[in-house]
Write an enzyme that holds these catalytic residues in place. Structure first.
Site, short mmCIF file in Angstrom:
data_model
loop_
_atom_site.label_atom_id
_atom_site.label_comp_id
_atom_site.label_asym_id
_atom_site.label_seq_id
_atom_site.Cartn_x
_atom_site.Cartn_y
_atom_site.Cartn_z
N GLU A 1 -8.34 3.01 -11.30
CA GLU A 1 -8.59 4.60 -10.26
C GLU A 1 -8.23 5.91 -10.30
O GLU A 1 -7.42 5.41 -10.61
CB GLU A 1 -10.09 4.67 -9.74
N CYS B 1 -8.90 7.45 0.74
CA CYS B 1 -7.97 7.39 1.14
C CYS B 1 -8.80 5.83 1.59
O CYS B 1 -9.09 5.45 2.35
CB CYS B 1 -7.25 7.72 2.10
#
EC number: 2.1.1.192
Length: 376
Positions: free
Chosen positions: A96, A351
């Site tokens: 990704e 994150c």
């Protein structure tokens, strides 16, 4: 880990290698420079767009893919300003990439491995384990995709590409050091993509040998270290790598890095409710950094990260009051400290959330758009 792919793609070649390849086909060296410019400046999606190349050469180049990345899904969040792409590789692995657009800049978060072998308990990628390293071309192609997206959005600016790049996606860059650094050099090359070294940041869990290698590299890219705990016992619980490289060794490598480069180091600290966010832990962190800092101006910075939910973990997100208290304690001790601005949480692009899967519920996604390959 052994690189599983056999066929090289165009993004796997630097300019010297492209020159050698084309000359072996009987082409003059300047054709390689033209091709290189099409790949990294014009961001061409197809060989047919390279109209200044002879038709015979274009036909031969068409037999070599630009990239192995095939975009299966792009999800959009933050009112269109965050985009997450899921790429399928020929061997079935997925990675990704996240593009974040701000009023004055753009940042792409790039993966360096499919999965990750570091096993950090708070990270979705760490739960996958390591599938394989990415090639330099597979790393480079993610930055190309992000820049192509910016151009399609009409937000590429005068450079025509992303303005910042962080190696903070899936994987540990220093565990794939050679191919990662090849990608850094290609993206920095003034004859091509021309991204400044100080516009790139690499994040590591603390592989000491990688920090030592980076200290001797010619390009001054930024270094961020995932710390997440002020003591070995807790850090080993959260990050198994600490058993191999304890905090004392990590700090020694960091001091050496600063002494050689005079560059600031950022420490990332994800805040987990009741785990590492107590006031006494903030004090311990401040004292650790103060004690570990080399003489001279303090070249440490702490980036506090409110934890983003990861399915299947018993961890919790720190309450905002605990975040601000933690920050204030560090500030009181003279440690420069900021809280990271959150982007992409609703599309699992923040994150620690990258997991390489389609399983994000679509009702949490603002918009899903048809996928576009890096090459068109």
């Amino acid at each position: 880990m052994h690189y599983a792919m056999e066929q090289r793609c165009l993004y796997d070649y630097n300019l010297s290698e492209l020159t050698e390849l084309l000359q072996s086909w009987g082409e003059p060296a300047f054709r390689a420079r033209q091709l290189y410019r099409h790949l990294y400046v014009n961001l061409a999606r197809q060989v047919d767009q390279m109209t200044d190349l002879p038709l015979a050469l274009r036909s031969r180049l068409a037999e070599i893919p630009f990239s192995t990345l095939r975009c299966e899904q792009v999800q959009i969040g933050d009112n269109g300003m965050t985009r997450k792409a899921l790429f399928r590789l020929p061997d079935g692995a997925v990675v990704e990439t996240v593009l974040m657009v701000y009023p004055d800049r753009s940042t792409v978060c790039v993966s360096t491995q499919a999965g990750c072998g570091m096993g950090c308990v708070f990270c979705a990628t760490g739960q996958l384990g390591l599938l394989r390293n990415l090639s330099s071309g597979e790393i480079v192609a993610q930055a190309i995709w992000a820049s192509q997206e910016l151009r399609a959005m009409g937000m590429a600016g005068p450079t025509g590409r992303v303005s910042n790049l962080v190696f903070m996606g899936m994987g540990e860059p220093f565990a794939n050091y050679d191919r990662w650094w090849q990608a850094v050099e290609r993206l920095h090359d003034p004859q091509g993509f021309n991204l400044g070294a100080r516009s790139m940041t690499v994040s590591t869990v603390g592989l000491v040998k990688g920090i030592e290698r980076l200290a001797n590299e010619r390009l001054p890219i930024n270094l961020a270290i995932s710390l997440h705990a002020p003591d070995d016992a807790l850090r080993s619980e959260l990050m198994p790598v600490n058993r191999r490289y304890p905090i004392a060794d990590l700090m020694a490598a960091t001091r050496n890095y600063i002494a050689k480069t005079r560059r600031r180091v950022s420490f990332e600290y994800v805040l987990l409710q009741g785990k590492n966010d107590h006031p006494h832990q903030a004090i311990a962190l401040a004292r650790l950094l103060r004690h570990s800092a080399p003489r001279g101006p303090l070249l440490f910075h702490v980036n506090l990260i409110p934890w983003n939910p990861v399915p299947g973990t018993p961890l919790g997100r720190s309450e905002w009051e605990r975040v601000t208290t933690f920050q204030q304690i560090l500030t009181d001790y003279g440690i420069p400290c900021t809280v990271r601005v959150e982007r992409g949480v609703e599309i699992a692009a923040a994150c620690g959330q990258l997991a390489g899967r389609h399983s994000v519920p679509l009702n949490t996604v603002e918009q899903e758009i048809p996928a576009r390959n890096v090459t068109g």
